[in-house]
Structure formats: C-alpha cells, structure tokens
Design an enzyme around this catalytic site. Structure first.
Site, PDB file in Angstrom:
ATOM      1  CG  HIS A 167      25.197  60.163  82.788  1.00 16.44           C
ATOM      2  ND1 HIS A 167      24.335  58.888  82.524  1.00 16.44           N
ATOM      3  CD2 HIS A 167      24.444  61.055  82.183  1.00 16.44           C
ATOM      4  CE1 HIS A 167      23.222  59.118  82.055  1.00 16.44           C
ATOM      5  NE2 HIS A 167      23.137  60.517  81.661  1.00 16.44           N
ATOM      6  CG  LEU A 168      27.970  63.551  88.615  1.00 12.14           C
ATOM      7  CD1 LEU A 168      28.879  64.533  89.393  1.00 12.14           C
ATOM      8  CD2 LEU A 168      26.664  63.264  89.287  1.00 12.14           C
ATOM      9  CG  HIS A 169      23.297  65.526  82.598  1.00 11.80           C
ATOM     10  ND1 HIS A 169      23.097  65.867  81.166  1.00 11.80           N
ATOM     11  CD2 HIS A 169      22.573  64.547  82.945  1.00 11.80           C
ATOM     12  CE1 HIS A 169      22.437  64.836  80.900  1.00 11.80           C
ATOM     13  NE2 HIS A 169      22.064  64.013  81.795  1.00 11.80           N
ATOM     14  CG  ASN A 208      18.168  63.490  83.963  1.00  7.23           C
ATOM     15  OD1 ASN A 208      17.454  64.306  84.627  1.00  7.23           O
ATOM     16  ND2 ASN A 208      18.727  63.584  82.645  1.00  7.23           N
ATOM     17  CD  GLN A 229      19.568  56.478  83.894  1.00  7.72           C
ATOM     18  OE1 GLN A 229      18.961  56.225  84.958  1.00  7.72           O
ATOM     19  NE2 GLN A 229      20.916  55.917  83.678  1.00  7.72           N
ATOM     20  CG  ASP A 244      25.075  66.064  76.523  1.00  9.57           C
ATOM     21  OD1 ASP A 244      24.841  65.293  77.509  1.00  9.57           O
ATOM     22  OD2 ASP A 244      24.518  65.965  75.642  1.00  9.57           O
ATOM     23  CB  ILE A 245      26.500  64.326  71.870  1.00 10.07           C
ATOM     24  CG1 ILE A 245      27.101  64.453  70.113  1.00 10.07           C
ATOM     25  CG2 ILE A 245      25.077  64.015  71.862  1.00 10.07           C
ATOM     26  CD1 ILE A 245      27.213  63.177  69.687  1.00 10.07           C
TER      27      ILE A 245
HETATM   28  P1  5GP Z   1      20.465  61.157  80.342  1.00 11.87           P
HETATM   29  O1  5GP Z   1      19.258  61.532  79.928  1.00 11.87           O
HETATM   30  O2  5GP Z   1      20.546  59.625  80.362  1.00 11.87           O
HETATM   31  O3  5GP Z   1      20.534  61.690  81.629  1.00 11.87           O
HETATM   32  O4  5GP Z   1      21.448  61.692  79.497  1.00 11.87           O
HETATM   33  C1  5GP Z   1      22.379  61.241  78.468  1.00 11.87           C
HETATM   34  C2  5GP Z   1      22.977  62.357  77.831  1.00 11.87           C
HETATM   35  O5  5GP Z   1      24.044  61.848  77.045  1.00 11.87           O
HETATM   36  C3  5GP Z   1      22.347  63.178  76.903  1.00 11.87           C
HETATM   37  O6  5GP Z   1      22.414  64.558  77.483  1.00 11.87           O
HETATM   38  C4  5GP Z   1      22.629  62.958  75.616  1.00 11.87           C
HETATM   39  O7  5GP Z   1      22.723  64.261  74.844  1.00 11.87           O
HETATM   40  C5  5GP Z   1      24.126  62.581  75.816  1.00 11.87           C
HETATM   41  N1  5GP Z   1      24.735  61.529  74.886  1.00 11.87           N
HETATM   42  C6  5GP Z   1      24.079  60.413  74.223  1.00 11.87           C
HETATM   43  N2  5GP Z   1      24.907  59.761  73.385  1.00 11.87           N
HETATM   44  C7  5GP Z   1      26.155  60.532  73.073  1.00 11.87           C
HETATM   45  C8  5GP Z   1      27.288  60.467  72.839  1.00 11.87           C
HETATM   46  O8  5GP Z   1      27.590  59.535  71.810  1.00 11.87           O
HETATM   47  N3  5GP Z   1      28.155  61.325  72.861  1.00 11.87           N
HETATM   48  C9  5GP Z   1      28.084  62.389  73.919  1.00 11.87           C
HETATM   49  N4  5GP Z   1      29.105  63.125  74.107  1.00 11.87           N
HETATM   50  N5  5GP Z   1      27.027  62.499  74.529  1.00 11.87           N
HETATM   51  C10 5GP Z   1      25.794  61.641  74.280  1.00 11.87           C
END
Ligand code: 5GP
Length: 118
Positions: free
Chosen positions: A104-106, A91, A98, A35-36
C-alpha cells in the site's frame, strides 16, 4: 494477527467488503480508503487488489500497476485538497515498521510535515 508474508490481511477483507472502510476510490486494479489511524488531517491508502505482500515482493511486470497506484494517489490528493503538498510513503519490511503485509501507498497531508526540515 498479521502473518509477515503470504497471509490474508485486513486489506483483503476491505477489498471484498467483508470489513468496513471509508472508501474513496476503486477501479479494477486498486482501491483507496482513509487510514483508520490518521497521522495527519488527510491520510489515505492506495492498495492494489492483487495481494502483493510488500514492495520487495513486486516483480518487474508490476510496473504498470505501481505506476497506476501513483497516478491514483496524485488524483486523489488533488481531490482531497492537498494543494500545499503531501507525502507518499511505502513502509517496506519490519525495520520500516510495515504492519499490514499487503502492499500500500500512504498519502499523508493537510498539515506541515516535520521531516525533512524545511
Ligand atoms: P503500514 O505500517 O503497514 O505501512 O501501514 C498500515 C496502515 O494500515 C496503518 O497506517 C494502519 O493505521 C492502517 N490500518 C490497519 N488496519 C486498518 C483497518 O482495518 N482499516 C483501515 N482503514 N486502516 C487500517
């Protein structure tokens, strides 16, 4: 900007190598990358190549894919040294915050997680 449903997302670009990521693993069905904005010492995402927007948008026929994502998460968690535990989070939708509408799974670990209290 992300479209809530049906749009192309940053994860599609990562899958196609149009956007960089620290990729941990890839096979025909899924990809995993760090994750970034990590919320713990280890925080990576397991993403299906099929652009399903969210868990709500999965179909019964996605059962093999969803199971495969969990198995990959477990293998990578072990490889990342998360022997003391880790958390898997999905999420789903706006009230769950989300932000990327590509399923995606974290996988989060490497420190004591504070919720639930233990
Ligand atoms: P969500 O909130 O949709 O469950 O999580 C999305 C996740 O994607 C967040 O934890 C966010 O930091 C990560 N993310 C968003 N853009 C990028 C990206 O360009 N590269 C990477 N590696 N992670 C990203």
């Amino acid at each position: 900007t992300q479209q809530p449903y049906g749009g192309e997302t940053i994860f599609g670009k990562i899958i196609r190598r149009e956007s960089p990521a620290r990729i941990l693993y890839e096979d025909q069905q899924c990809i995993a990358f760090h994750d970034i904005a990590p919320q713990a010492p280890v925080h990576f995402l397991v993403v299906p190549k099929k652009p399903i927007p969210s868990l709500s948008a999965t179909e019964d026929a996605d059962d093999m894919l969803l199971g495969h994502m969990m198995i990959i998460a477990r293998r990578l968690a072990r490889q990342q040294g998360l022997s003391q535990g880790y958390r898997i989070v999905i999420n789903n939708g706006p009230q769950a915050c989300q932000t990327v509408y590509h399923l995606h799974l974290h996988v989060v670990g490497g420190r004591q997680l504070k919720w639930p209290p233990c």
